[in-house]
Design a protein around this motif. Structure first.
Motif, mmCIF file in Angstrom:
data_model
loop_
_atom_site.group_PDB
_atom_site.id
_atom_site.type_symbol
_atom_site.label_atom_id
_atom_site.label_comp_id
_atom_site.label_asym_id
_atom_site.label_seq_id
_atom_site.Cartn_x
_atom_site.Cartn_y
_atom_site.Cartn_z
ATOM 1 N N TRP A 257 -30.217 28.742 -16.266
ATOM 2 C CA TRP A 257 -29.311 29.765 -16.745
ATOM 3 C C TRP A 257 -28.737 30.627 -15.784
ATOM 4 O O TRP A 257 -29.444 31.514 -15.066
ATOM 5 C CB TRP A 257 -29.551 30.355 -18.218
ATOM 6 C CG TRP A 257 -28.549 31.193 -18.699
ATOM 7 C CD1 TRP A 257 -27.556 30.694 -19.635
ATOM 8 C CD2 TRP A 257 -28.488 32.468 -18.419
ATOM 9 N NE1 TRP A 257 -26.858 31.997 -19.784
ATOM 10 C CE2 TRP A 257 -27.241 32.950 -19.260
ATOM 11 C CE3 TRP A 257 -29.023 33.545 -17.668
ATOM 12 C CZ2 TRP A 257 -26.687 34.295 -19.452
ATOM 13 C CZ3 TRP A 257 -28.469 34.610 -17.855
ATOM 14 C CH2 TRP A 257 -27.401 34.946 -18.542
ATOM 15 N N ARG B 55 -24.281 30.128 -18.642
ATOM 16 C CA ARG B 55 -24.458 28.725 -18.817
ATOM 17 C C ARG B 55 -25.385 28.360 -17.990
ATOM 18 O O ARG B 55 -26.193 28.911 -17.121
ATOM 19 C CB ARG B 55 -23.143 27.884 -18.353
ATOM 20 C CG ARG B 55 -22.550 27.939 -17.294
ATOM 21 C CD ARG B 55 -21.337 27.236 -16.864
ATOM 22 N NE ARG B 55 -21.165 26.963 -15.606
ATOM 23 C CZ ARG B 55 -21.597 26.080 -14.707
ATOM 24 N NH1 ARG B 55 -22.595 25.322 -14.846
ATOM 25 N NH2 ARG B 55 -21.034 26.129 -13.344
ATOM 26 N N LEU B 56 -25.923 26.865 -18.169
ATOM 27 C CA LEU B 56 -26.749 26.241 -17.471
ATOM 28 C C LEU B 56 -25.865 25.860 -16.121
ATOM 29 O O LEU B 56 -25.033 25.434 -16.210
ATOM 30 C CB LEU B 56 -27.167 25.121 -18.033
ATOM 31 C CG LEU B 56 -28.173 25.390 -19.224
ATOM 32 C CD1 LEU B 56 -28.427 24.035 -20.231
ATOM 33 C CD2 LEU B 56 -29.525 25.898 -18.682
ATOM 34 N N GLU C 292 -30.244 24.612 -24.391
ATOM 35 C CA GLU C 292 -29.091 25.516 -24.696
ATOM 36 C C GLU C 292 -29.403 26.433 -26.029
ATOM 37 O O GLU C 292 -28.858 27.336 -26.482
ATOM 38 C CB GLU C 292 -27.896 24.579 -24.978
ATOM 39 C CG GLU C 292 -27.422 24.049 -23.561
ATOM 40 C CD GLU C 292 -25.905 23.680 -23.777
ATOM 41 O OE1 GLU C 292 -25.180 24.024 -23.039
ATOM 42 O OE2 GLU C 292 -25.700 23.026 -24.706
ATOM 43 N N ALA D 236 -30.707 29.383 -24.735
ATOM 44 C CA ALA D 236 -30.112 29.980 -23.692
ATOM 45 C C ALA D 236 -29.612 31.504 -24.034
ATOM 46 O O ALA D 236 -28.876 31.790 -24.975
ATOM 47 C CB ALA D 236 -29.149 29.322 -23.172
#
Length: 270
Positions: free
Chosen positions: A115, A63-64, A55, A58
């Motif tokens: 992601w 988001r993941l 994260e 990222a």
């Protein structure tokens, strides 16, 4: 006031090696220790640390969607270092990678994550999963009547968890953050407990068999809300030393995703 050591990892300085890679140092506290043996970690804390690193690189506005962590060996207590990078950048999807090493440079955990850019799909939101027993109807709310899971797997890591249980499922929350001084994200909070799936519903006696997982893959269709995560898991054992845990993940509002873990089966001492 919470002590600074009341976290799974204590952050340290950032250093750059000869290749130009920036490494962040972390100290794994005794709260990470595994029930399988002294001196190394349960799979959940290093998996959460890998997710924290993913994260950190990222892109914004997304988001993941999936995280896979490979546990490359016994992850020691004490000093570790971690690094992350974007392997495949993209406007809509990106592939991220993170690695955690010991002080000698031996890789002990490696992970990847997809992601995905945010898009409003609330009009078609849906999830299909069997119901679980609600948190307030499970065993374990009384401190004098702990869950069988907490008793069976007691260790540095397991003793940091609050647990509530029903047949085939376990509600769990961690009483400390993954990295000291850093608020847990929904993903790190989830990965900080998801690895308990392996011990949630085993049909083998851990006194007679070891069934440690070598990896875990977590897919999430919705970010979890709140502190509690429910793991509903089933254990599968093959004839040749390989097993598989398959589980679903829930928060108090319903299902959020799934988890799978490959297992190494062996009698103790082999």
């Amino acid at each position: 006031m919470t002590e600074i050591t009341s976290a799974y990892f204590l952050p340290g300085p950032v250093a750059e090696d000869a290749t130009g890679t920036s490494w962040r140092t972390f100290t794994a506290t005794g709260h990470t220790e595994s029930p399988w043996g002294a001196g190394f970690q349960h799979g959940a804390p290093p998996s959460a640390l890998v997710t924290h690193l993913l994260e950190s690189v990222a892109p914004e506005e997304g988001r993941l969607a999936r995280v896979t962590v490979d546990l490359l060996g016994a992850v020691p207590l004490g000093e570790l270092r971690g690094a992350a990078r974007v392997v495949r950048p993209g406007r809509r999807i990106s592939l991220l990678e993170a690695v955690v090493s010991d002080p000698a440079g031996r890789e002990v955990a490696r992970g990847s994550g997809w992601w995905v850019r945010h898009t409003d799909t609330s009009a078609v939101e849906t999830a299909v999963a069997p119901p679980v027993v609600p948190l307030d109807q499970c065993v374990g709310a009384d401190p004098d009547n702990p869950t069988e899971f907490a008793v069976k797997w007691s260790s540095g890591y397991i003793d940091t968890l609050d647990t509530r249980s029903a047949p085939g499922q376990l509600w769990v929350r961690a009483r400390m953050p993954v990295v000291a001084g850093v608020p847990d994200s929904p993903w790190t909070r989830l990965m900080g407990v998801a690895d308990v799936a392996n011990g949630t519903n085993p049909t083998l006696d851990p006194g007679q068999w070891q069934f440690m997982n070598t990896d875990l893959t977590v897919n999430v269709h919705r970010l979890p809300r709140g502190e509690w995560i429910c793991v509903q898991a089933d254990a599968n054992y093959g004839p040749d030393g390989v097993g598989l845990t398959i589980g679903r993940l829930y928060d108090e509002d319903g299902p959020v995703g799934s988890i799978t873990q490959s297992l190494l089966l062996s009698p103790p001492g082999r």
